[in-house]
Write a protein that holds these residues in place. Structure first.
Motif, short mmCIF file in Angstrom:
data_model
loop_
_atom_site.label_atom_id
_atom_site.label_comp_id
_atom_site.label_asym_id
_atom_site.label_seq_id
_atom_site.Cartn_x
_atom_site.Cartn_y
_atom_site.Cartn_z
N HIS A 112 0.81 -1.22 0.00
CA HIS A 112 0.00 0.00 0.00
C HIS A 112 0.84 1.27 0.00
CE1 HIS A 112 -3.12 2.88 0.69
NE2 HIS A 112 -2.60 3.24 1.86
N ALA A 113 1.82 1.35 0.90
CA ALA A 113 2.64 2.56 1.00
C ALA A 113 4.06 2.33 0.48
CB ALA A 113 2.68 3.05 2.44
N GLY A 114 4.30 1.20 -0.18
CA GLY A 114 5.62 0.89 -0.67
C GLY A 114 6.37 0.01 0.30
N GLY A 170 4.23 3.61 5.21
CA GLY A 170 5.46 4.16 4.67
C GLY A 170 6.41 4.56 5.78
N ASP A 171 7.40 5.32 5.41
CA ASP A 171 8.39 5.77 6.38
C ASP A 171 8.17 7.26 6.62
OD1 ASP A 171 10.46 5.48 8.07
OD2 ASP A 171 12.02 5.19 6.57
N THR A 172 8.15 7.66 7.86
CA THR A 172 7.94 9.07 8.19
C THR A 172 9.15 9.60 8.93
OG1 THR A 172 6.87 8.57 10.29
CG2 THR A 172 5.45 8.72 8.35
N THR A 173 9.30 10.91 8.89
CA THR A 173 10.42 11.57 9.56
C THR A 173 10.14 11.84 11.02
OG1 THR A 173 9.66 13.80 9.02
CG2 THR A 173 11.03 12.67 7.38
N GLY A 174 8.90 11.65 11.46
CA GLY A 174 8.51 11.99 12.82
C GLY A 174 8.01 13.41 12.95
N GLU A 175 8.02 14.16 11.83
CA GLU A 175 7.57 15.54 11.84
C GLU A 175 6.18 15.64 11.21
OE1 GLU A 175 11.74 17.88 11.09
OE2 GLU A 175 10.93 16.72 9.42
N THR A 176 5.55 16.77 11.41
CA THR A 176 4.28 17.05 10.74
C THR A 176 4.44 18.33 9.93
OG1 THR A 176 3.49 18.23 12.69
CG2 THR A 176 2.86 15.90 12.47
N ASP A 177 3.67 18.42 8.84
CA ASP A 177 3.76 19.60 7.99
C ASP A 177 2.78 20.67 8.47
OD1 ASP A 177 1.26 18.76 7.16
OD2 ASP A 177 1.96 17.98 5.24
N GLU A 178 2.65 21.74 7.66
CA GLU A 178 1.79 22.84 8.07
C GLU A 178 0.31 22.47 8.10
OE1 GLU A 178 2.75 23.55 3.64
OE2 GLU A 178 3.63 22.58 5.39
N TYR A 179 -0.03 21.29 7.51
CA TYR A 179 -1.43 20.85 7.50
C TYR A 179 -1.70 19.86 8.64
CZ TYR A 179 -1.01 22.77 2.81
OH TYR A 179 -0.76 23.59 1.73
#
Length: 839
Positions: free
Chosen positions: A306-308, A328-337
């Protein structure tokens, strides 16, 4: 691919059981490891070191994906815990096999073995530990625990299960469909566009294709139950596969009454399913709960998640693997949304398998290092996209409306150009897998030499899709006065089972590769070159021929080959050529290395002859020296004539010629070099241009002595009038499917296996031309020169040819640039191997 842990007291028969059911290499015994570190399998003082070694070996085998069996008592929880942690760290499942034998049986067995000096109290203690373990061993983390007692031990049968993710036997063709998110109508439209016959509860394809869904069938869209009903019917009928998406997983938890945040469209799925019969809700929940993390398909060449999924996780099983496949793999951060920032794992992907996935909506599908995301945001008003495999063709249909407003706008996920070669791809000693030559080793020192050339001198790497191999000489001729002769080449091919060859005029110039696009737009589309250029011409080491005339040369060549665009139905082509004259590239070499020798001989030898003639007139016996000097003068004159034939004045590009003799690649052909040579020569022979000379050639049936003799006569005339010689090639390339294998009869037709050792081409150079190579007087030393050793050169030619074919195949298959460059770079690296340059 799993870890098997044998559990039992000393004397329970674990080693006998392991030897009966597993390969010796699969079994790692604590006793054996104890002996390795102490030379005494009974030395209990060596136990800590022995288990350190055991754990290291187990970890190495699990990393390599090998079934591993641990033969140790493992009756204590702490011992089993370390092994289970090893299995989890390498994302493999672990099974336990417990041999539960009576204490008195084990004591008797140990008493009969002189290598077991410990007393019965040890067995008693182990038996107590085992009894304490049996009640809770199923909770240790094993997938299964098999407890064997009595006759069950002797009668046990070991069988092997494929991993749930392993569907490598399915070869397709597949239609892989991106995130649907409840858009039933768009799904039906896409399936019909792909040729499927759709019903309310299923779909079939008349050509037997299989659909593969990348997950996220549910949430946000108008008809989650309709999508589930259709896909469930297809999976039940065997016409589709489906992997789990994160939205299915969350919906299952919600249906189970667990605490979840009802957001991101989940509320719509719950509302829609609430209107469905209880029987359907139960079936839908069971279907979604049973979806697995990923599938390996087509012999492992295709992975759908699904997410690679990064390569280290392919075919593996653990919570970590499933989490990566779902999110998938995340950086542990969140974006402006407020959404998680995804780590661009695909940019660093170097796996051989194609990975197809969804999860993160993007405006258009994009290939990134043999991976592609198919989520084009249909539920957000984008498109629903499918990838046809193995055709690599994308098909999409537009959304009927914006069904759900996206939290953030759809953007491309590529943070940098992911296709470029990284130093990690080529540094150190490496092995390149090829379809036509097996695994080819590239030594570290050769890699570094190639890296220097490619990084400092090569053309724009996006054009650098192929480097030509070196050409093998024939076996040394035994004919009087000849070092090379066509007879040896004909005989070699005949011995290899080749029945027909083509003899092509060998243009004396500089080997060149021409990469040409019909228009700059075609160049941008196929090669990613966006500077307005439409091609390039480079040397056999990847360097440009001209600093400031390349664009003009490319324009002239594009005009010259214009008939090929329609003939090949391609707007790009890669040609193997010879750039003429030799002096256009090698003027400095000719002046410093050849002309200086000719000038020195022209000045010195006449003086020597005059002095000897004067001495002879005075009655001195110098007849032998005079004959030798006159012969040397004649050889020097022949030497000057030989290199002069390949030099003529050029002004800019006036006088420059480019003789193509093979079409290497074009649109729609896996590798054009698979075509018979008659096809190449016929197409290229139709080109009419002052800049493109023809390649003269003759075909020879090797079972005809008359045709062999006629070809030898043609070669003799060709070389007598100043030609370099000819190249003899099998009329049908030896790498084609009907080639004749030499050596291992099982290797023919096997991808990646070592194919036959038939040379793709053998150069046979003329007698006078060889003076340029071996010196003016080489004919005086033929007995010595016949002891030359062409074996390494011929091996090099085969390896470089296999790498060149691999590069072209990867180009045609749409592989990322780094994959193509892996093979191209290897050719350049092999060129730094020490080989007699005269060969």
């Amino acid at each position: 691919m799993s870890l098997v842990v044998l559990v039992g007291i000393s004397g329970s028969g674990k080693s006998t059981f392991a030897a009966k059911h597993f390969l010796p290499t699969q079994v790692i015994s604590s006793d054996f490891c104890r002996g390795l570190v102490s030379d005494d399998e009974t030395d209990q003082a060596a136990t800590p070191d022995a288990f350190d070694l055991l754990h290291h070996i187990v970890a190495t085998r699990l990393r390599r994906g090998l079934l591993t069996v641990v033969d140790a008592t493992n009756v204590q929880w702490e011992a089993r815990k370390k092994l289970i942690e090893l299995a989890r760290s390498h994302d493999v499942l672990a099974d336990a096999i417990v041999l539960d034998v009576p204490e008195e049986v084990a004591i008797a067995r140990n008493a009969a073995r002189p290598d077991r000096p410990f007393g019965a109290h040890v067995i008693t203690r182990q038996r107590k530990d085992l009894r304490r373990s049996l009640g809770k061993i199923s909770k240790d983390g094993f997938r299964r625990v098999h407890v064997l007692r009595g006759d069950d031990i002797a009668n046990a049968l070991i069988t092997y299960e494929k991993a749930w993710t392993d569907r490598t036997e399915l070869t397709g063709p597949f239609d892989i469909i991106g995130d649907v998110h409840g858009c039933r109508s768009e799904l039906e439209t896409l399936l019909r566009e792909l040729g499927w016959e759709v019903t309310p509860t299923g779909a079939v394809h008349p050509e037997g294709r299989t659909a593969v869904f990348v997950g996220d069938l549910v949430d946000r869209g108008p008809d989650t139950p309709g999508v589930l009903r259709l896909v469930m019917g297809m999976v039940a009928a065997g016409t589709a596969l489906c992997v789990s998406g994160n939205h299915e997983q969350k919906l299952v938890r919600a249906l189970d009454g667990r605490k979840v945040r009802v957001a991101h469209g989940l509320e719509r799925s719950l509302e829609q399913l609430a209107a469905e019969p209880e029987e359907f809700r139960t079936a839908a929940r069971a279907f979604m709960d049973g979806l697995i993390s990923h599938y390996r398909l087509d012999g492992g060449r295709l992975v759908v998640a699904h997410a690679g999924l990064k390569e280290a996780y392919h075919g593996r099983a653990s919570g970590r693997v499933r989490a990566f496949a779902l999110y998938g793999d995340t950086t542990g951060e969140t974006d402006e949304y407020g959404l998680p920032v995804r780590y661009p794992w695909a940019n660093e992907y170097r796996g051989r398998a194609m990975v197809v996935y969804g999860h993160t909506p993007i405006p258009e599908p994009e290939w990134v290092n043999n991976t592609i995301c198919l989520d084009t945001g249909v539920v957000f008003g984008g498109r629903l996209t499918a990838l046809r495999y193995p055709e690599r063709r994308l098909v999409s249909v537009p959304a009927e409306k914006v069904w759900y407003e996206p939290v953030r706008p759809l953007t491309s996920s590529a943070a940098r150009d992911p296709g470029v070669l990284d130093i990690g791809d080529v540094d150190g000693t490496r092995y390149v897998e090829t379809r036509y030559g097996g695994r080819i080793k590239i030594a570290e020192e050769n890699s570094r030499a190639a890296l220097e050339i490619m990084s400092r001198f090569a053309v724009d790497p996006r054009w650098l899709v192929y480097l030509p191999p070196t050409m093998a000489p024939p076996e040394t001729s035994s004919l009087d006065g000849y070092l090379e002769h066509p007879a040896e080449a004909f005989e070699e091919f005949a011995r290899a089972g080749v029945s027909r060859v083509v003899c092509e005029e060998k243009h004396m110039g500089s080997r060149a590769i021409a990469v040409l696009a019909r228009t700059p737009e075609a160049a941008a589309r196929r090669f990613g070159v966006t500077d307005g250029s439409a091609g390039t011409v480079y040397t056999r080491t990847g360097r440009p021929f001209f600093d400031d005339l390349t664009a003009e040369l490319v324009d002239r060549l594009r005009d010259a080959v214009s008939p090929l665009w329609d003939e090949l139905r391609s707007d790009w082509v890669v040609l193997d050529c010879e750039l003429l004259p030799w002096s256009a590239k090698a003027e400095g070499l000719i002046r410093d290395q050849y002309a200086s020798v000719g000038a020195a001989a022209g000045a010195a030898l006449p003086e020597v002859i005059r002095a000897l003639e004067t001495a002879a007139g005075r009655g001195l016996d110098v007849g032998g020296q005079l004959v030798h000097a006159r012969r040397r003068a004649d050889n020097a004159a022949r030497f000057r004539d030989a290199y002069a034939r390949y030099c003529w004045p050029v002004s800019g590009l006036d006088g420059v010629r480019l003789a193509p003799f093979q079409i290497l690649a074009c649109e729609g052909r896996a590798t054009a070099v698979e075509e018979p040579h008659a096809w190449h020569l016929d197409l290229l022979g139709r080109l009419e241009s002052d800049i493109v000379p023809q390649t003269r050639h003759v075909f020879v049936s090797l079972d005809s002595e008359e045709e062999r003799a006629a070809a030898v006569e043609w070669w003799s005339a060709l070389t007598a009038e100043g030609g370099e010689g000819m190249v003899v090639k099998p009329a049908d390339p030896p790498h084609s499917g009907d080639s004749v294998p030499l050596g291992d009869p099982m290797a023919a037709g096997t991808p990646g296996a070592r194919r036959n050792r038939v040379q793709p081409g053998i150069k046979v150079r003329g007698r006078e031309y060889l003076r340029i190579i071996y010196g003016p007087d080489y004919t005086e030393s033929l007995d010595v020169l016949r002891r030359r050793f062409p074996g390494k050169k011929r091996s090099l030619a085969l390896r470089e040819h296999a790498l060149g074919l691999e590069a072209l195949t990867r180009l045609a298959e749409g592989d990322p640039l780094w994959r193509i460059h892996e093979a191209v770079f290897a050719v350049l690296a092999l060129e730094s191997e020490p080989v007699d340059p005269r060969l």
